[in-house]
Design a protein around this motif. Structure first.
Motif, PDB file in Angstrom:
ATOM      1  N   LEU A  59       0.828  -1.203   0.000  1.00 15.74           N
ATOM      2  CA  LEU A  59       0.000   0.000   0.000  1.00 15.74           C
ATOM      3  C   LEU A  59       0.862   1.252   0.000  1.00 15.74           C
ATOM      4  O   LEU A  59       0.613   2.210  -0.753  1.00 15.74           O
ATOM      5  CB  LEU A  59      -0.900   0.006   1.239  1.00 15.74           C
ATOM      6  N   ARG A  60       1.892   1.261   0.843  1.00  7.89           N
ATOM      7  CA  ARG A  60       2.767   2.431   0.922  1.00  7.89           C
ATOM      8  C   ARG A  60       3.557   2.600  -0.379  1.00  7.89           C
ATOM      9  O   ARG A  60       3.746   3.726  -0.860  1.00  7.89           O
ATOM     10  CB  ARG A  60       3.706   2.305   2.124  1.00  7.89           C
ATOM     11  N   ALA A  61       3.990   1.488  -0.957  1.00 11.58           N
ATOM     12  CA  ALA A  61       4.773   1.557  -2.194  1.00 11.58           C
ATOM     13  C   ALA A  61       3.955   2.070  -3.364  1.00 11.58           C
ATOM     14  O   ALA A  61       4.493   2.650  -4.310  1.00 11.58           O
ATOM     15  CB  ALA A  61       5.337   0.167  -2.518  1.00 11.58           C
ATOM     16  N   ALA A  62       2.638   1.848  -3.317  1.00  9.52           N
ATOM     17  CA  ALA A  62       1.776   2.256  -4.432  1.00  9.52           C
ATOM     18  C   ALA A  62       1.492   3.754  -4.434  1.00  9.52           C
ATOM     19  O   ALA A  62       0.960   4.277  -5.431  1.00  9.52           O
ATOM     20  CB  ALA A  62       0.452   1.482  -4.368  1.00  9.52           C
ATOM     21  N   ARG A  63       1.874   4.467  -3.363  1.00  7.51           N
ATOM     22  CA  ARG A  63       1.553   5.902  -3.286  1.00  7.51           C
ATOM     23  C   ARG A  63       2.250   6.683  -4.401  1.00  7.51           C
ATOM     24  O   ARG A  63       1.633   7.492  -5.100  1.00  7.51           O
ATOM     25  CB  ARG A  63       1.953   6.447  -1.916  1.00  7.51           C
ATOM     26  N   ASP A  64       3.527   6.425  -4.598  1.00  9.88           N
ATOM     27  CA  ASP A  64       4.271   7.141  -5.641  1.00  9.88           C
ATOM     28  C   ASP A  64       3.787   6.748  -7.032  1.00  9.88           C
ATOM     29  O   ASP A  64       3.701   7.591  -7.937  1.00  9.88           O
ATOM     30  CB  ASP A  64       5.765   6.867  -5.505  1.00  9.88           C
ATOM     31  N   ALA A  65       3.477   5.469  -7.219  1.00  8.92           N
ATOM     32  CA  ALA A  65       2.970   5.015  -8.513  1.00  8.92           C
ATOM     33  C   ALA A  65       1.655   5.696  -8.856  1.00  8.92           C
ATOM     34  O   ALA A  65       1.403   6.072 -10.011  1.00  8.92           O
ATOM     35  CB  ALA A  65       2.801   3.491  -8.515  1.00  8.92           C
ATOM     36  N   ALA A  66       0.804   5.878  -7.846  1.00  7.48           N
ATOM     37  CA  ALA A  66      -0.472   6.548  -8.070  1.00  7.48           C
ATOM     38  C   ALA A  66      -0.253   7.999  -8.474  1.00  7.48           C
ATOM     39  O   ALA A  66      -0.934   8.518  -9.378  1.00  7.48           O
ATOM     40  CB  ALA A  66      -1.335   6.470  -6.812  1.00  7.48           C
ATOM     41  N   ALA A  67       0.696   8.677  -7.842  1.00  7.84           N
ATOM     42  CA  ALA A  67       0.983  10.068  -8.191  1.00  7.84           C
ATOM     43  C   ALA A  67       1.482  10.159  -9.629  1.00  7.84           C
ATOM     44  O   ALA A  67       1.087  11.078 -10.385  1.00  7.84           O
ATOM     45  CB  ALA A  67       2.002  10.651  -7.227  1.00  7.84           C
ATOM     46  N   ARG A  68       2.337   9.219 -10.030  1.00  5.27           N
ATOM     47  CA  ARG A  68       2.840   9.238 -11.415  1.00  5.27           C
ATOM     48  C   ARG A  68       1.723   8.989 -12.413  1.00  5.27           C
ATOM     49  O   ARG A  68       1.655   9.637 -13.470  1.00  5.27           O
ATOM     50  CB  ARG A  68       3.944   8.191 -11.575  1.00  5.27           C
ATOM     51  N   GLN A  69       0.842   8.074 -12.095  1.00  3.34           N
ATOM     52  CA  GLN A  69      -0.275   7.788 -12.998  1.00  3.34           C
ATOM     53  C   GLN A  69      -1.222   8.990 -13.092  1.00  3.34           C
ATOM     54  O   GLN A  69      -1.702   9.322 -14.169  1.00  3.34           O
ATOM     55  CB  GLN A  69      -1.051   6.571 -12.504  1.00  3.34           C
ATOM     56  N   ALA A  70      -1.481   9.640 -11.975  1.00  3.24           N
ATOM     57  CA  ALA A  70      -2.360  10.808 -11.990  1.00  3.24           C
ATOM     58  C   ALA A  70      -1.753  11.922 -12.837  1.00  3.24           C
ATOM     59  O   ALA A  70      -2.463  12.605 -13.593  1.00  3.24           O
ATOM     60  CB  ALA A  70      -2.614  11.295 -10.565  1.00  3.24           C
ATOM     61  N   ASP A  71      -0.447  12.123 -12.722  1.00  5.86           N
ATOM     62  CA  ASP A  71       0.228  13.136 -13.534  1.00  5.86           C
ATOM     63  C   ASP A  71       0.147  12.788 -15.014  1.00  5.86           C
ATOM     64  O   ASP A  71      -0.114  13.657 -15.863  1.00  5.86           O
ATOM     65  CB  ASP A  71       1.693  13.271 -13.110  1.00  5.86           C
ATOM     66  N   ALA A  72       0.386  11.512 -15.341  1.00  8.57           N
ATOM     67  CA  ALA A  72       0.326  11.084 -16.739  1.00  8.57           C
ATOM     68  C   ALA A  72      -1.073  11.268 -17.304  1.00  8.57           C
ATOM     69  O   ALA A  72      -1.248  11.721 -18.448  1.00  8.57           O
ATOM     70  CB  ALA A  72       0.764   9.626 -16.856  1.00  8.57           C
ATOM     71  N   ALA A  73      -2.083  10.935 -16.514  1.00 10.64           N
ATOM     72  CA  ALA A  73      -3.465  11.099 -16.972  1.00 10.64           C
ATOM     73  C   ALA A  73      -3.774  12.574 -17.228  1.00 10.64           C
ATOM     74  O   ALA A  73      -4.415  12.920 -18.226  1.00 10.64           O
ATOM     75  CB  ALA A  73      -4.424  10.516 -15.940  1.00 10.64           C
ATOM     76  N   ALA A  74      -3.323  13.440 -16.323  1.00 16.04           N
ATOM     77  CA  ALA A  74      -3.586  14.870 -16.496  1.00 16.04           C
ATOM     78  C   ALA A  74      -2.932  15.394 -17.768  1.00 16.04           C
ATOM     79  O   ALA A  74      -3.529  16.202 -18.502  1.00 16.04           O
ATOM     80  CB  ALA A  74      -3.087  15.634 -15.272  1.00 16.04           C
ATOM     81  N   ARG A  75      -1.713  14.955 -18.044  1.00 15.45           N
ATOM     82  CA  ARG A  75      -1.020  15.416 -19.266  1.00 15.45           C
ATOM     83  C   ARG A  75      -1.762  14.986 -20.522  1.00 15.45           C
ATOM     84  O   ARG A  75      -1.768  15.702 -21.530  1.00 15.45           O
ATOM     85  CB  ARG A  75       0.414  14.867 -19.293  1.00 15.45           C
ATOM     86  N   LEU A  76      -2.388  13.815 -20.488  1.00 15.14           N
ATOM     87  CA  LEU A  76      -3.079  13.276 -21.652  1.00 15.14           C
ATOM     88  C   LEU A  76      -4.539  13.716 -21.735  1.00 15.14           C
ATOM     89  O   LEU A  76      -5.239  13.344 -22.682  1.00 15.14           O
ATOM     90  CB  LEU A  76      -3.001  11.747 -21.626  1.00 15.14           C
ATOM     91  N   GLY A  77      -5.009  14.451 -20.749  1.00 15.07           N
ATOM     92  CA  GLY A  77      -6.418  14.838 -20.735  1.00 15.07           C
ATOM     93  C   GLY A  77      -7.340  13.692 -20.401  1.00 15.07           C
ATOM     94  O   GLY A  77      -8.507  13.675 -20.813  1.00 15.07           O
ATOM     95  N   VAL A  78      -6.846  12.724 -19.637  1.00 20.77           N
ATOM     96  CA  VAL A  78      -7.620  11.543 -19.251  1.00 20.77           C
ATOM     97  C   VAL A  78      -8.200  11.766 -17.856  1.00 20.77           C
ATOM     98  O   VAL A  78      -7.471  12.135 -16.924  1.00 20.77           O
ATOM     99  CB  VAL A  78      -6.731  10.280 -19.268  1.00 20.77           C
ATOM    100  N   ALA A  79      -9.495  11.552 -17.715  1.00 22.17           N
ATOM    101  CA  ALA A  79     -10.145  11.707 -16.425  1.00 22.17           C
ATOM    102  C   ALA A  79     -10.025  10.423 -15.604  1.00 22.17           C
ATOM    103  O   ALA A  79      -9.920   9.322 -16.162  1.00 22.17           O
ATOM    104  CB  ALA A  79     -11.613  12.066 -16.610  1.00 22.17           C
ATOM    105  N   LEU A  80     -10.035  10.580 -14.294  1.00 19.83           N
ATOM    106  CA  LEU A  80     -10.035   9.445 -13.371  1.00 19.83           C
ATOM    107  C   LEU A  80     -11.371   9.435 -12.630  1.00 19.83           C
ATOM    108  O   LEU A  80     -11.736  10.427 -11.998  1.00 19.83           O
ATOM    109  CB  LEU A  80      -8.890   9.552 -12.364  1.00 19.83           C
ATOM    110  N   LEU A  81     -12.092   8.325 -12.723  1.00 23.87           N
ATOM    111  CA  LEU A  81     -13.366   8.187 -12.029  1.00 23.87           C
ATOM    112  C   LEU A  81     -13.253   7.081 -10.993  1.00 23.87           C
ATOM    113  O   LEU A  81     -12.738   5.997 -11.282  1.00 23.87           O
ATOM    114  CB  LEU A  81     -14.493   7.853 -13.009  1.00 23.87           C
TER     115      LEU A  81
END
Length: 386
Positions: A59-81
């Motif tokens: 769970l703790r290790a996934a925190r950074d991965a989630a931040a990277r994915q959120a940044d990538a989604a924002a750059r691509l104009g992809v929404a997260l639901l």
């Protein structure tokens, strides 16, 4: 942002959709679940002491991965639901293993609650491709959003059929990240879908089309839909998995298109019909047999056909071919139908056509959105026909 916490849970090794839902309930929310320690994890049904010791650091290790994915989604104009988001699809949220996060390229709208899945084999026949497009086009003309998997064959034909109508919408559920075009020849089609609907995936940005992803995404196709139409597929096809999920797990209607008895791709639909699926020969058949939405589902104001007997929404603009074109026989039938309800016997008498001709042509008029079946063999013009 609640989505970042659900994303962290989705990226945690050892957790799947069912365990994530249980963990969130036990913790009192997604944010609290991301900080869960071994004590809390051990008390979650399905985890236990052994798995808890591995999931806590994951769970703790996934925190950074989630931040990277959120940044990538924002750059691509992809929404997260996520399930805490009011825009998360209502019907999908009702299934036990609903995805904790959806990557969305495009837009999900309230009217997408009125959706039907059209699925089938990648190796479909010309007949299968033709019928998938025909059904999708006819349903889209009646205000139904078409859901499929973006694959070759029946899926691509269904998406194209929906897009033939100027107001048609379609959702493609992918077995890879929404930034990946698979199959590669669908680049232009995917762009059209994103503009007129949405590309959806539970898989993170950059995830490739691994074989195990496709059976997994089938539950989302079914979960988004009020019913599932199987066009073609053999006994082991992914379309059959979707049909079984829809009927057995999700309580959704299952429809099947009959085919040639010597076509291996017709075996799947024929087995489903034998086991109780509804045989359909036209979009009008499917609309008539579609179950109403569950009482637990809120119907958005002004959305289209949310009960089987409701009228499709009026289409304000001039529709594109083939819906604007009717032949002489269809014109005679239209002229014979009153503004109010009209039994088919009266239509036959007034048009001067043979009964078989009227039955055949009135089906096409229904598909084109010009007439509607009121009940039994009684028809009426649409109030605002295209």
């Amino acid at each position: 942002m609640a989505a970042i916490h659900w994303l962290q849970l989705a990226l945690t090794a050892g957790l799947g959709p069912v365990l994530i839902r249980r963990l969130v309930e036990a913790a009192g929310g997604a944010e609290a679940a991301t900080a869960a320690g071994e004590t809390l994890l051990r008390g979650v049904e399905g985890i236990g002491p052994g798995r808890a010791s591995r999931i806590a650091p994951a769970l703790r290790a996934a925190r950074d991965a989630a931040a990277r994915q959120a940044d990538a989604a924002a750059r691509l104009g992809v929404a997260l639901l996520c399930p805490d988001d009011p825009a998360y699809p209502t019907l999908l949220a009702e299934i036990d293993d609903a995805p904790p996060i959806l990557f969305v390229r495009g837009r999900i709208e309230p009217r997408d609650l009125n959706a039907v899945a059209v699925v089938g084999s990648r190796r479909c026949s010309h007949y299968g491709r033709e019928q998938a497009e025909r059904f999708a086009a006819g349903l889209a003309a009646s205000g139904v959003t078409i859901v499929s998997g973006g694959a070759r064959g029946v899926d691509s034909a269904a998406h194209r059929g929906a897009l033939r109508h100027p107001h048609g919408r379609t959702l493609a559920v992918l077995g890879c990240g929404v930034d990946i075009v698979y199959p590669p020849e669908n680049q232009e089609l995917f762009s059209q879908i994103a503009a007129r609907g949405a590309l959806l995936s539970e898989f993170p940005i950059g995830a490739g089309p691994a074989p195990e992803n496709f059976p997994r995404r089938n539950r989302i196709i079914s979960g988004l839909s009020r019913g599932v139409l199987i066009v073609e597929g053999d006994e082991r096809s992914g379309a059959m998995i979707t049909a079984r999920l829809a009927g057995d797990d999700h309580g959704r209607g299952v429809f099947a298109l009959p085919g040639r008895v010597d076509n291996p791709m017709a075996r799947g639909p024929h087995l489903l019909i034998r086991d109780g699926a509804t045989l359909v020969a036209s979009p009008a058949d499917l609309l008539e047999a579609l179950d109403p939405l569950p009482d637990s589902v809120d119907r958005p104001t002004g959305a289209g056909l949310f009960d089987a007997a409701a009228d499709p929404p009026a289409l304000p603009e001039e529709p594109a071919e083939p819906f604007a074109v009717i032949g002489e026989l269809q014109r005679r039938i239209l002229d014979a139908i009153d503004a109010e309800e009209c039994p088919i016997e009266r239509i036959i008498e007034r048009s001067g056509l043979e009964a078989a001709v009227v039955v055949r042509e009135i089906t096409f008029l229904s598909i084109k959105g010009l007439v509607r079946r009121v009940g039994g063999q009684v028809y009426a013009r649409r109030r605002n026909p295209a």
